[in-house]
Structures are given as structure tokens and as C-alpha cells.
Enzyme design. Structure first.
Site, PDB file in Angstrom:
ATOM      1  N   CYS A   9     -46.235  75.420  22.311  1.00  0.00           N
ATOM      2  CA  CYS A   9     -45.020  74.874  21.708  1.00  0.00           C
ATOM      3  C   CYS A   9     -44.629  75.788  20.552  1.00  0.00           C
ATOM      4  CB  CYS A   9     -45.273  73.450  21.215  1.00  0.00           C
ATOM      5  SG  CYS A   9     -43.886  72.703  20.348  1.00  0.00           S
ATOM      6  N   CYS A  63     -36.301  73.348  20.883  1.00  0.00           N
ATOM      7  CA  CYS A  63     -37.511  73.737  21.615  1.00  0.00           C
ATOM      8  C   CYS A  63     -37.723  75.222  21.395  1.00  0.00           C
ATOM      9  CB  CYS A  63     -37.371  73.416  23.101  1.00  0.00           C
ATOM     10  SG  CYS A  63     -38.767  73.991  24.096  1.00  0.00           S
TER      11      CYS A  63
END
Length: 262
Positions: free
Chosen positions: A74, A199
Site C-alpha cells: 500500500c 490509493c
């Protein structure tokens, strides 16, 4: 059981952060991770990150999706992990750490801007309607008009669960090129199973997809704020020295009381 946590966000992508260098937190307890991420019954977050000891490195980052299970890399979480590790005194301005996809490097400024080095990308599938690549997590990237009004949840979910991607899942990025050569990106994230405000691996994939038209660094706008992606393009499918650049901020800290019977 009392859990001490810190809440961080990177361009609106938010995470429960736990200092687990003592190894007390049970990383196999998927129910607890999902509860902490729950926005009604827990702290509320897109994911949870453990900071752990790792020999020969400043720390190790263990990332969980909001569904309670360990996820792939991530990018925004990595920037938040760097900011949190910095407050723990684990490094000064430059760090090396391990994540699920391998070694990462990062630097931090006094203003908490993080420059996070991502993994090299050695394969990009380019199709007329979309591009597909892995930037630490798998990403489907498609260009779109009228992105402000797009139903990202419905359209992203349909792609994430189509015949090709349903078994493993993919993140789905909708990208709109704006007049000032900025990319506006909205992302449906697997694991969260919803649109998130930002993101990091997704905007990285969007920037690499757009690299045939735009030079590095590429400015990115998300619902949660602004990022940059810098890179060296070897050709249209191979990239190195990829950096995700943007802020990471602490929101608050607290304690969470947990009982296995709850």
C-alpha cells in the site's frame, strides 16, 4: 486487552497504526484487525499497519486490508508507516524498511512530505481500453471523461469481480487527464471493496500508464489531496526509480479495549 493505536492519513487514505516491535499484537487475529478498521464499531480506517522489528532494516511494515487480512503493498500506507516510524525515533531523515513486496527506501521532510521509493515495474499490459500492471499491488487503469460524476463504486466493482479478476481481485483506477497535465484519479480498492479517497499504488499505476504522453514527475489529484509520481522510463513497459511523493499526517491516537467475546 488494551490496544494503543495511532491514526494516520495520507491524502485521505487512512490507517490504524500500531507499534508492534514487542510482538504483542496477534497478526493472525483477522477478526480484531477488521474490527479496528470498522467505521462504526472500531477506530475506522482503510487498513491497519503494524510496525515491527526487522534485522538489518529500520523496521518492517505489515499491512492489512480493512477486511482483516494481510494485503499487498500500500503506497499511501507506506508513506504513513514512514511518518509513524519517524515519530518512534527509528530513523532521522532517510530510512530503509521491508514490506510485503520487498525493500523500500524513503525520505521525510520537516513538513512530513514523504518521498517513497516503489518497486521497479517490468511489465505493463497495454490494451485499447485499459492498462494492467503490478506496482506493489495489481492495478487496472482506464481513462475516462466526466470523472467527477462517475459511479466509481459500481463500475469499479464490476471490473474487480469480472471473470478475469474475480479470483484474485484487482484495484480499479479511473483517470482523467486535465488541462494542466495533472491526472485526476479515482480508485476502487480490493480488500476495502469500496472507493477510497486516494490509493498510492493506484496513482503510481496511473502515472506510468500516462507516461507515453506526460514527462516525469506527474502531478496527481485525488479526492483526498495532491500527490506526485516521479520515475525513469526505460520504455513503455519498464520503469525504475519510481517515487510516490506526498504528505502523511497523524490524525489522533488513543486506546481500544478488546475482548475476544465482544
Amino acid at each position: 486487552m488494551t490496544i494503543i493505536f495511532h491514526k494516520y492519513q495520507g491524502t485521505g487514505n487512512d490507517f490504524v497504526m500500531i507499534d508492534n516491535r514487542s510482538g504483542v499484537f496477534d497478526r493472525q487475529n483477522n477478526q480484531l484487525v477488521a474490527l479496528l478498521c470498522h467505521r462504526r464499531f472500531g477506530v475506522g480506517a482503510d487498513g491497519l499497519i503494524l510496525i515491527q522489528k526487522r534485522q538489518d532494516f529500520d523496521f518492517e511494515m505489515i499491512y492489512f486490508n480493512a477486511d482483516g487480512y494481510e494485503g499487498s503493498m500500500c503506497g499511501n500506507g507506506g508513506r504513513c508507516a514512514v511518518a509513524f516510524a519517524h515519530t518512534l525515533g527509528l530513523f532521522d531523515t532517510h530510512t530503509t524498511f521491508m514490506a510485503t513486496d520487498g525493500l523500500h527506501e524513503a525520505t521525510i521532510t520537516p513538513e512530513n512530505e514523504i518521498r517513497l521509493k516503489m518497486q521497479d515495474v517490468s511489465s505493463v499490459e497495454r490494451n485499447p481500453e485499459f492498462a494492467y500492471m503490478n506496482t506493489g499491488s495489481p492495478h487496472y487503469v482506464t481513462f475516462s471523461q466526466g470523472l467527477t460524476n462517475k459511479d466509481v463504486f459500481a463500475e469499479g466493482r464490476a471490473i474487480r469481480y469480472n471473470d478475469r479478476f474475480a479470483a484474485v481481485g484487482t484495484n480499479v483506477n479511473f483517470v482523467e487527464k486535465q488541462a494542466d497535465n495533472t491526472l485526476f484519479v479515482r480508485t476502487y480498492e480490493r480488500g476495502v471493496e469500496d472507493e477510497t479517497y486516494s490509493c498510492g499504488t493506484g496513482v503510481t499505476a496511473a502515472a506510468l500508464t500516462a507516461s507515453v504522453d506526460l514527462p516525469s514527475p506527474i502531478r496527481i489529484k485525488t479526492l483526498g489531496g495532491n500527490l506526485q509520481v516521479a520515475f525513469e522510463a526505460i520504455d513503455s513497459e519498464h520503469f525504475k526509480n519510481i517515487f510516490l511523493i506526498g504528505p502523511a499526517q497523524k490524525v489522533f491516537e488513543g486506546t481500544f479495549e478488546y475482548s475476544a467475546q465482544a
